[in-house]
Write a protein that holds these residues in place. Structure first.
Motif, PDB file in Angstrom:
ATOM      1  N   ALA A  65       2.926   3.978 -13.469  1.00 32.75           N
ATOM      2  CA  ALA A  65       2.546   2.567 -13.337  1.00 32.75           C
ATOM      3  C   ALA A  65       1.931   2.234 -11.982  1.00 32.75           C
ATOM      4  CB  ALA A  65       3.767   1.678 -13.572  1.00 32.75           C
ATOM      5  N   GLY A  66       1.522   3.240 -11.238  1.00 39.46           N
ATOM      6  CA  GLY A  66       0.984   3.010  -9.906  1.00 39.46           C
ATOM      7  C   GLY A  66      -0.141   1.996  -9.845  1.00 39.46           C
ATOM      8  N   LYS A  67      -1.083   2.091 -10.780  1.00 41.90           N
ATOM      9  CA  LYS A  67      -2.211   1.155 -10.786  1.00 41.90           C
ATOM     10  C   LYS A  67      -1.748  -0.272 -11.066  1.00 41.90           C
ATOM     11  CE  LYS A  67      -5.916   4.326 -12.191  1.00 41.90           C
ATOM     12  NZ  LYS A  67      -6.927   4.614 -13.252  1.00 41.90           N
ATOM     13  N   ALA A 121      -0.296  -1.634  -7.785  1.00 40.15           N
ATOM     14  CA  ALA A 121      -1.336  -1.887  -6.783  1.00 40.15           C
ATOM     15  C   ALA A 121      -2.152  -3.134  -7.133  1.00 40.15           C
ATOM     16  CB  ALA A 121      -2.258  -0.672  -6.660  1.00 40.15           C
ATOM     17  N   GLU A 122      -2.439  -3.302  -8.402  1.00 43.98           N
ATOM     18  CA  GLU A 122      -3.211  -4.469  -8.848  1.00 43.98           C
ATOM     19  C   GLU A 122      -2.484  -5.767  -8.526  1.00 43.98           C
ATOM     20  OE1 GLU A 122      -3.745  -5.690 -13.251  1.00 43.98           O
ATOM     21  OE2 GLU A 122      -5.526  -4.498 -12.764  1.00 43.98           O
ATOM     22  N   SER A 161       5.330   6.273  -5.169  1.00 41.41           N
ATOM     23  CA  SER A 161       5.210   6.262  -3.705  1.00 41.41           C
ATOM     24  C   SER A 161       3.939   6.950  -3.229  1.00 41.41           C
ATOM     25  CB  SER A 161       6.429   6.935  -3.069  1.00 41.41           C
ATOM     26  OG  SER A 161       7.607   6.237  -3.345  1.00 41.41           O
ATOM     27  N   ALA A 162       3.686   8.161  -3.732  1.00 40.45           N
ATOM     28  CA  ALA A 162       2.504   8.901  -3.286  1.00 40.45           C
ATOM     29  C   ALA A 162       1.227   8.163  -3.678  1.00 40.45           C
ATOM     30  CB  ALA A 162       2.521  10.305  -3.872  1.00 40.45           C
ATOM     31  N   PHE A 163       1.204   7.610  -4.901  1.00 45.33           N
ATOM     32  CA  PHE A 163       0.010   6.864  -5.325  1.00 45.33           C
ATOM     33  C   PHE A 163      -0.241   5.682  -4.394  1.00 45.33           C
ATOM     34  CE2 PHE A 163      -1.978   3.304  -7.456  1.00 45.33           C
ATOM     35  CZ  PHE A 163      -3.115   3.894  -8.001  1.00 45.33           C
ATOM     36  N   LEU A 164       0.808   4.925  -4.085  1.00 47.21           N
ATOM     37  CA  LEU A 164       0.643   3.752  -3.230  1.00 47.21           C
ATOM     38  C   LEU A 164       0.218   4.158  -1.815  1.00 47.21           C
ATOM     39  CD1 LEU A 164       3.717   1.664  -4.435  1.00 47.21           C
ATOM     40  CD2 LEU A 164       1.301   1.205  -4.924  1.00 47.21           C
TER      41      LEU A 164
END
Length: 311
Positions: free
Chosen positions: A41-43, A46-47, A74-77
């Motif tokens: 759910a990273g995107k 962020a959105e 965490s890594a995506f963010l």
């Protein structure tokens, strides 16, 4: 008041991504994040972060503990917001260096993708299909640390062991916000309050009482609900303390009835808690990992007390 959906809760505080497993956002000159939810759910996180903040990039990401549904993105963010500093306990940082823990987080994160896609309102096209990515903790925290974010915004760090050994809670005194997640227990979608000690019952109870003594107007569970208002928060803590004691007594009762058969106790508790919940809930594999840890821990206490003739 209780909030069940993502969005702004106040003008300065919001729930991003998924109410099932949110990222909490405190808005200031630079936003501050708490928790990192699911890897897939990273995107979505962020959105919402950018929508809440007017495109201001966050400065810190504070993690409570290294479970797949709290540190997943965490890594995506960090990649999405290159200046972001990830903060957690030293023990949490150590856990992220263990291959067995990373492999478990990766497997559980992969299992969640289809379940997350089935949540009403989730755009499946925005879900990440990549595996969980390990990450480095930039700022090591301990009990009693105070992180001055900006004038009028301080994050106080509270060690809250019991759910896990690496568990931290975060209190923002200026806004009376407490990010307690599993250290406070969790009311699921069916309305059942689940005590969340996986590591140590007594430590969990001590942490819970400590958190209950704070002056809190906004209390953040790890999943599903945010409580707003002193009376709501006070009522939640009262119930959580009661249910924690009640769960222990129920396990002891079932251990008596089954002559100490731990697997049967786990099956019966699952029937009472998980099987009747027809709402959004964690995957069965993850639920059973947690339930098994709680029952086995209490069974050790139960058998030790029997040996001493205390029960």
């Amino acid at each position: 008041m209780v909030f069940f959906q993502k969005g702004l809760i106040t003008n300065e505080f919001g729930l991003a991504g998924l109410s099932w497993t949110p990222v909490y956002v405190v808005l200031g000159k630079q936003p501050v994040l708490f928790e990192a939810g699911f890897a897939c759910a990273g995107k979505l996180y962020a959105e919402d972060i950018l929508n809440f903040s007017g495109d201001r990039a966050p400065r810190y990401l504070f993690l409570t503990h290294m479970h797949y549904d709290h540190c997943g993105a965490s890594a995506f963010l960090k990649n999405r917001f290159p200046g972001l500093k990830i903060a957690a306990s030293a023990l949490a940082a150590e856990f992220m260096g263990r291959a067995t823990i990373v492999n478990r987080i990766t497997a559980l994160s992969r299992d969640l993708i289809a379940l997350t896609a089935a949540i009403p309102g989730v755009d499946e096209a925005k879900l990440l299909q990549d595996s969980f990515e390990p990450f480095k903790v930039d700022l090591l925290l301990k009990d009693g640390d105070r992180i001055a974010i900006e004038e009028g915004l301080t994050v106080e760090v509270m060690a809250s062991p019991g759910h896990t050994r690496d568990m931290l809670s975060y209190y923002i005194p200026e806004k009376k916000i407490l990010i307690a997640t599993e250290a406070s227990g969790c009311i699921d979608r069916a309305g059942t309050l689940i005590p969340e000690f996986l590591f140590d019952y007594e430590a969990y109870l001590t942490s819970l009482k400590r958190l209950a003594g704070l002056d809190v107007e906004i209390l953040c569970q790890g999943h599903h609900r945010v409580f707003v208002g002193r009376e709501e928060v006070r009522a939640f803590f009262t119930r959580s303390l009661q249910e924690t004691a009640r769960f222990k007594e129920r396990v002891y009762e079932l251990l008596d009835a089954t002559k100490g058969n731990i697997e049967e106790v786990i099956r019966l508790i699952k029937q009472e808690q998980y099987d009747i919940n027809l709402n959004v809930k964690q995957p069965e594999k993850a639920y059973l990992l947690n339930l098994t840890a709680r029952v086995r821990h209490l069974a050790e206490r139960y058998h030790a007390a029997n040996v001493k003739g205390e029960t």
